[in-house]
Design an enzyme around this catalytic site. Structure first.
Site, PDB file in Angstrom:
ATOM      1  CD  GLU A   1      -1.287  -2.300   1.986  1.00 24.47           C
ATOM      2  OE1 GLU A   1      -2.293  -2.783   2.698  1.00 24.47           O
ATOM      3  OE2 GLU A   1      -0.004  -2.563   2.031  1.00 24.47           O
TER       4      GLU A   1
ATOM      5  CD1 TRP B   1      22.680 -36.465 -13.409  1.00 23.23           C
ATOM      6  CD2 TRP B   1      21.003 -35.829 -12.064  1.00 23.23           C
ATOM      7  NE1 TRP B   1      23.077 -35.923 -12.501  1.00 23.23           N
ATOM      8  CE2 TRP B   1      22.199 -35.155 -11.741  1.00 23.23           C
ATOM      9  CE3 TRP B   1      19.852 -35.169 -11.363  1.00 23.23           C
ATOM     10  CZ2 TRP B   1      22.366 -34.146 -10.628  1.00 23.23           C
ATOM     11  CZ3 TRP B   1      19.883 -34.172 -10.298  1.00 23.23           C
ATOM     12  CH2 TRP B   1      21.161 -33.717  -9.999  1.00 23.23           C
TER      13      TRP B   1
ATOM     14  CG  ASP C   1      21.474 -38.697  -3.352  1.00 22.70           C
ATOM     15  OD1 ASP C   1      21.892 -39.881  -3.770  1.00 22.70           O
ATOM     16  OD2 ASP C   1      20.256 -38.301  -3.388  1.00 22.70           O
TER      17      ASP C   1
ATOM     18  NE  ARG D   1      24.752 -26.594  -7.320  1.00 23.81           N
ATOM     19  CZ  ARG D   1      24.014 -27.551  -6.760  1.00 23.81           C
ATOM     20  NH1 ARG D   1      23.834 -27.570  -5.539  1.00 23.81           N
ATOM     21  NH2 ARG D   1      23.500 -28.718  -7.237  1.00 23.81           N
TER      22      ARG D   1
ATOM     23  CB  SER E   1       7.757 -40.502   7.749  1.00 23.51           C
ATOM     24  OG  SER E   1       8.420 -39.448   7.484  1.00 23.51           O
TER      25      SER E   1
END
Length: 345
Positions: A46, A171, A201, A208, A293
């Site tokens: 505003e 991938w 991993d 990035r 989960s």
């Protein structure tokens, strides 16, 4: 109001824990000013819209449109409702009421008590949806939870790899979709992975391939078994390590003693902690065990699932999610499924 929403979206990733807000001023059917909340701690929508109007004599005959109720309290900036009244704006159209207890109808009341004509509820659903994180945080008292994974055409999220091997994950999606994931990371204040994902991993969990802030990294490490050489412990960004025994802080890394149940982190307890810390949303990029989960407990709001064309034949199965309330998009030879937990929306 649609223009307000377009403007508001420009602040995604920059204004949290504040909401996304856009504002438009109209005089005799013409837009004379507009603005949006650009940066946390900066001027509200505003204020920016009013400041953009060249001739203040237009205000008394203008209508101010805003997707969320103008604030009525002193925070990092003065109340927007007071500024609207001071400028003599007589008509205000609001998309949705602010769920934040400090505001929650008080801004609307202040405007009306000072002679403003106020209309509320224009494009209400869209106005609440753009601030789904903000509304969930204040109404459910927990962060908005986004689950993300990629799976093969035959339903696997990873091949079978020895945990201490040098084999990198295969991938499943293309470069353009990895860029999209980095964009998503820039939009959420926290990102969560489990022990297996961190070890197998060695992710950086930063931004990035897009511009924007990197999130708070959260990793589950119940036994504190993860090696310090992992990227998660490089001190390049704030990192929270959930474990069963230790509370301490080392540089940019905080170790938090957290309850576990059946070898799984107590998710409601974690969400309560993050709520108390002001974290409005969490992007979960964990493995099958952690993702499942969340799904099993119904503790999720969105699931963003990529489907690649590969077939692994064997590996780690993708989490199970019933195909309800979803959007499906084909991107080249890859699929993207966007699930919403209708019980939480």
């Amino acid at each position: 109001m649609s223009r307000c929403l377009d403007l508001a979206s420009k602040g995604l990733g920059s204004v949290a824990p504040n909401p996304l807000v856009g504002c438009v001023l109209v005089h005799n059917g013409k837009v004379i000013g507009e603005g949006y909340h650009r940066l946390y701690g900066g001027s509200h929508a505003e204020v920016n819209a009013i400041a953009s109007v060249r001739d203040s004599s237009f205000f008394p005959e203008s209508t101010l449109y805003v997707n969320l109720e103008p604030c009525s309290h002193y925070g990092k900036t003065p109340p927007c409702s007071d500024l609207i009244i001071k400028k003599g704006i007589r008509r205000v159209v609001i998309g949705s009421v602010d769920p934040f207890d400090v505001v929650a109808g008080k801004g609307i009341a202040r405007l009306r008590n000072n002679g403003c004509e106020v209309k509320v509820g224009v494009l209400k659903n869209q106005c609440q949806m753009i601030n789904k994180r903000f509304f969930t945080f204040h109404e459910k008292k927990r962060p908005f939870i986004i689950l993300k994974w990629a799976q093969t055409a035959d339903g696997f999220i990873d091949s079978l790899r020895p945990i201490h091997s040098d084999l990198r994950p295969a991938w499943i999606t293309s470069e353009k979709l990895r860029i999209l994931v980095h964009k998503w990371r820039s939009e959420e204040p926290a990102i969560l992975v489990g022990t297996h994902t961190a070890l197998a991993d060695n992710p950086r969990l930063n931004v990035r391939d897009w511009s924007g802030p990197s999130p708070l990294r959260i990793v589950v490490d119940r036994k504190l078994s993860l090696p310090g050489k992992l990227h998660l412990f490089d001190n390049s960004q704030p990192t929270l390590v959930l474990n069963a025994s230790l509370d301490k802080k080392e540089g940019n890394t905080t170790y938090l003693k957290t309850p576990f149940k059946d070898d799984l982190v107590d998710l409601p307890h974690l969400m309560q902690y993050l709520f108390n810390e002001g974290v409005q949303s969490v992007f979960v990029e964990g493995g099958q065990k952690l993702l499942q989960s969340f799904l099993n407990q119904g503790l999720w709001d969105e699931a963003r699932v990529f489907s690649g064309p590969q077939f692994f034949g064997e590996g780690i199965k993708a989490p199970f999610l019933k195909p309800t309330n979803l959007a499906h998009v084909i991107i080249g030879n890859e699929g993207f499924f966007w699930f919403k937990n209708f019980l939480n929306y």
